[in-house]
Design a protein around this motif. Structure first.
Motif, PDB file in Angstrom:
ATOM      1  N   GLU A  17       0.874  -1.238  -0.023  1.00  0.00           N
ATOM      2  CA  GLU A  17      -0.164   0.033  -0.029  1.00  0.00           C
ATOM      3  C   GLU A  17       0.880   1.221   0.022  1.00  0.00           C
ATOM      4  O   GLU A  17       0.495   2.144  -0.619  1.00  0.00           O
ATOM      5  CB  GLU A  17      -0.902  -0.008   1.134  1.00  0.00           C
ATOM      6  CG  GLU A  17      -2.146  -1.129   1.051  1.00  0.00           C
ATOM      7  CD  GLU A  17      -2.856  -0.819   0.099  1.00  0.00           C
ATOM      8  OE1 GLU A  17      -3.266   0.438  -0.261  1.00  0.00           O
ATOM      9  OE2 GLU A  17      -3.410  -1.831  -0.739  1.00  0.00           O
ATOM     10  N   GLN A  18       1.903   1.297   0.671  1.00  0.00           N
ATOM     11  CA  GLN A  18       2.776   2.440   0.694  1.00  0.00           C
ATOM     12  C   GLN A  18       3.414   2.510  -0.383  1.00  0.00           C
ATOM     13  O   GLN A  18       3.610   3.900  -0.988  1.00  0.00           O
ATOM     14  CB  GLN A  18       3.781   2.427   1.904  1.00  0.00           C
ATOM     15  CG  GLN A  18       3.196   2.465   3.572  1.00  0.00           C
ATOM     16  CD  GLN A  18       2.482   3.720   3.616  1.00  0.00           C
ATOM     17  OE1 GLN A  18       3.341   4.864   3.009  1.00  0.00           O
ATOM     18  NE2 GLN A  18       1.396   3.921   3.855  1.00  0.00           N
ATOM     19  N   LEU A  19       3.886   1.528  -1.093  1.00  0.00           N
ATOM     20  CA  LEU A  19       4.593   1.411  -2.494  1.00  0.00           C
ATOM     21  C   LEU A  19       3.573   2.268  -3.540  1.00  0.00           C
ATOM     22  O   LEU A  19       3.920   3.249  -4.203  1.00  0.00           O
ATOM     23  CB  LEU A  19       5.183   0.167  -2.954  1.00  0.00           C
ATOM     24  CG  LEU A  19       5.849   0.165  -3.961  1.00  0.00           C
ATOM     25  CD1 LEU A  19       7.307   1.297  -3.880  1.00  0.00           C
ATOM     26  CD2 LEU A  19       6.360  -1.051  -4.245  1.00  0.00           C
ATOM     27  N   LYS A  20       2.219   1.720  -3.382  1.00  0.00           N
ATOM     28  CA  LYS A  20       1.276   2.279  -4.248  1.00  0.00           C
ATOM     29  C   LYS A  20       1.186   3.700  -4.090  1.00  0.00           C
ATOM     30  O   LYS A  20       1.069   4.446  -5.190  1.00  0.00           O
ATOM     31  CB  LYS A  20       0.091   1.667  -4.180  1.00  0.00           C
ATOM     32  CG  LYS A  20      -0.071   0.268  -4.935  1.00  0.00           C
ATOM     33  CD  LYS A  20      -1.459  -0.638  -4.268  1.00  0.00           C
ATOM     34  CE  LYS A  20      -1.263  -1.797  -5.055  1.00  0.00           C
ATOM     35  NZ  LYS A  20      -2.830  -2.347  -4.834  1.00  0.00           N
ATOM     36  N   GLN A  21       1.135   4.265  -3.019  1.00  0.00           N
ATOM     37  CA  GLN A  21       1.117   5.718  -2.677  1.00  0.00           C
ATOM     38  C   GLN A  21       2.249   6.469  -3.134  1.00  0.00           C
ATOM     39  O   GLN A  21       1.951   7.484  -3.593  1.00  0.00           O
ATOM     40  CB  GLN A  21       0.553   5.923  -1.317  1.00  0.00           C
ATOM     41  CG  GLN A  21      -0.428   5.557  -0.602  1.00  0.00           C
ATOM     42  CD  GLN A  21      -0.613   6.048   0.851  1.00  0.00           C
ATOM     43  OE1 GLN A  21      -0.205   6.933   1.421  1.00  0.00           O
ATOM     44  NE2 GLN A  21      -1.464   4.990   1.818  1.00  0.00           N
ATOM     45  N   ARG A  60       3.873   5.797  -5.724  1.00  0.00           N
ATOM     46  CA  ARG A  60       3.925   5.884  -7.099  1.00  0.00           C
ATOM     47  C   ARG A  60       2.492   6.200  -7.605  1.00  0.00           C
ATOM     48  O   ARG A  60       2.482   6.521  -8.779  1.00  0.00           O
ATOM     49  CB  ARG A  60       4.059   4.148  -7.629  1.00  0.00           C
ATOM     50  CG  ARG A  60       5.364   3.743  -7.157  1.00  0.00           C
ATOM     51  CD  ARG A  60       5.170   2.268  -7.641  1.00  0.00           C
ATOM     52  NE  ARG A  60       6.857   1.530  -7.448  1.00  0.00           N
ATOM     53  CZ  ARG A  60       6.860   0.391  -7.661  1.00  0.00           C
ATOM     54  NH1 ARG A  60       5.913  -0.551  -7.916  1.00  0.00           N
ATOM     55  NH2 ARG A  60       8.335  -0.058  -7.367  1.00  0.00           N
ATOM     56  N   GLY A  61       1.853   7.032  -6.705  1.00  0.00           N
ATOM     57  CA  GLY A  61       0.473   7.654  -6.905  1.00  0.00           C
ATOM     58  C   GLY A  61      -0.400   6.645  -7.778  1.00  0.00           C
ATOM     59  O   GLY A  61      -1.494   7.020  -8.623  1.00  0.00           O
ATOM     60  N   GLU A  62      -0.397   5.404  -7.229  1.00  0.00           N
ATOM     61  CA  GLU A  62      -1.441   4.293  -7.847  1.00  0.00           C
ATOM     62  C   GLU A  62      -2.654   4.482  -7.086  1.00  0.00           C
ATOM     63  O   GLU A  62      -2.651   4.177  -5.765  1.00  0.00           O
ATOM     64  CB  GLU A  62      -0.598   2.986  -8.235  1.00  0.00           C
ATOM     65  CG  GLU A  62       0.394   2.936  -8.921  1.00  0.00           C
ATOM     66  CD  GLU A  62       1.022   1.584  -8.757  1.00  0.00           C
ATOM     67  OE1 GLU A  62       0.577   0.606  -8.084  1.00  0.00           O
ATOM     68  OE2 GLU A  62       2.209   1.585  -9.442  1.00  0.00           O
TER      69      GLU A  62
END
Length: 447
Positions: free
Chosen positions: A439-443, A445-447
């Motif tokens: 989830e943090q990685l998606k944030q 990356r703006g996903e």
């Protein structure tokens, strides 16, 4: 997307061992890896650029196609019998090297680790079937026992020069367990060699001596002369090749998180006691010990499968599988924690003289004798167990383990160096889980 396995029309292959390395790889890709992306590239990228070194690796086993890497780490600050060691560890599991290093640092300030080799006896057996009078067999063995030593003199000459050799040969009646089954139970001293080839060569000569002497023994009937040797092989169960490692300090020096002194020591001892009486816990408890043991065994080119088999048999020696470690608080308020391990190790022969990284690991360990290596390995196991139990009885095992596992999760999702830095900073104040990392990685990356 991988193809359905039913599309593979593989057939048995003849003469595979005679294929060149390229032919082996081409056959593997054609028959099993047609749909695996970049299979040839992946196999080749692990080859060593040094041709001679790669050829050396290729000859360690049969049908080699590439090299399989494990990380080689260093756990520093191990004070063992007043000598400071940095211990090489080859292992893929997150947090093992860190845990060992933390335990080493903790005990460095408290006198370090103590270790002693209790015994170094190794075992081999000739298993045979005999149908006849047991008393006759006992008399036959007593008369011919010297022949077993005499017939192996050429094999034992060099070992005897180093202070080793055959130490004892005993006839054992096992007919209560299996009809007509007897054995020659033999013990050996192999000094700095693990000694597998030496022991097996001696045992095979024993079997020949046994059969030949039986055929010419006049007191045997024709049936009794037909001794059938089933097999001659060393045993990886070495309960008399034993090393002990230990640590101790006043309970007042055991202060961790919210647990301090006597409270921590008592909870720690209870954790060990549980592993002594509960096999489900004991298996995981001992697995943690073997994280440290196996990592050093691998780094030093020894046989971790043999060590694992022997250690777990030793853990069940009294009929129930138990903890390999013990802990207690004595009447003076001193905490004691120790481990007894059966270890048959070598520092000469095999990979110890062939593999460049094994030779380097041995050099880092100050080129130890077999006895010294036994001590180092036992200490690594004890340190690993101390670190695991400390976490389990205080913060819980997941806090430290998952933070170490964070890097694996980030690599799984191809995190950039910038993303890794940001995630590591975030998880200094938050609990790590697979979902939260994603989830943090998606944030980021703006996903």
């Amino acid at each position: 997307m991988y193809l359905n396995r039913d599309v593979f029309m593989t057939k048995p292959v003849n003469g595979f061992s005679k294929f060149t390395k390229e032919e082996k790889i081409n056959w593997l890709i054609t028959n099993y890896l047609q749909d695996f992306p970049n299979a040839s590239k992946i196999l080749r990228q692990y080859w060593n650029d040094d041709k001679e070194l790669q050829e050396l690796h290729d000859e360690f086993i049969e049908n080699t196609i590439t090299n399989y890497y494990l990380p080689l780490g260093i756990a520093p600050n191990f004070l063992i019998d007043d000598t400071l060691y940095a211990i090489p560890m080859a292992i893929e599991e997150s947090s093992v090297v860190a845990a060992a290093s933390n335990a080493a640092k903790f005990w460095l300030k408290r006198g370090g680790f103590k270790a002693e080799v209790i015994s170094t006896e190794k075992v081999g057996q000739v298993h045979f079937m005999y149908q006849g009078n047991k008393e006759k067999l006992k008399t036959f063995f007593k008369i011919h026992k010297k022949h077993f030593f005499d017939d192996t003199e050429a094999l034992t000459k060099n070992m005897r020069k180093r202070g080793g050799g055959i130490t004892h040969i005993e006839l054992v009646d096992k007919t209560e367990a299996l009809a007509n089954y007897f054995q020659l139970h033999c013990t050996f001293e192999t000094k700095d060699a693990m000694g597998a080839n030496f022991i097996n060569s001696c045992l095979e000569q024993f079997s020949k001596t046994l059969v030949e002497n039986a055929q010419h023994y006049s007191d045997f009937s024709s049936k009794e002369k037909q001794i059938e040797v089933v097999m001659s092989i060393l045993s990886n169960y070495v309960p008399n090749c034993l090393v002990r490692a230990s640590v101790s300090c006043p309970v007042s020096e055991l202060n961790f998180k919210d647990y301090k002194g006597k409270e921590f020591a008592e909870k720690f001892c209870q954790a060990v006691n549980i592993a002594q009486v509960e096999p489900y816990r004991a298996v995981t408890h001992n697995k943690g010990i073997m994280n440290g043991v196996d990592a050093v065994i691998l780094a030093t080119g020894n046989d971790f499968r043999a060590v694992e088999a022997g250690v777990h048999a030793y853990a069940a020696k009294d009929g129930q599988y138990r903890s390999l470690t013990d802990a207690e608080i004595d009447e003076d308020g001193i905490f004691h924690f120790w481990i007894d391990l059966p270890l048959a190790l070598g520092t000469v022969g095999g990979l110890t003289s062939l593999h460049p990284l094994v030779k380097m690991a041995m050099h880092v360990l100050k080129n130890p004798s077999a006895n010294e290596l036994m001590k180092i390995v036992a200490v690594a196991g004890l340190a690993q167990n101390f670190a695991a139990l400390k976490s389990l009885t205080t913060t819980g095992i997941q806090e430290g383990h998952m933070k170490m596992h964070l890097m694996n999760i980030m690599n799984q999702f191809d995190a950039t160096s910038i993303e890794k830095d940001q995630l590591i900073q975030y998880f200094t104040k938050h609990n790590v889980s697979h979902n939260t990392v994603v989830e943090q990685l998606k944030q980021l990356r703006g996903e």
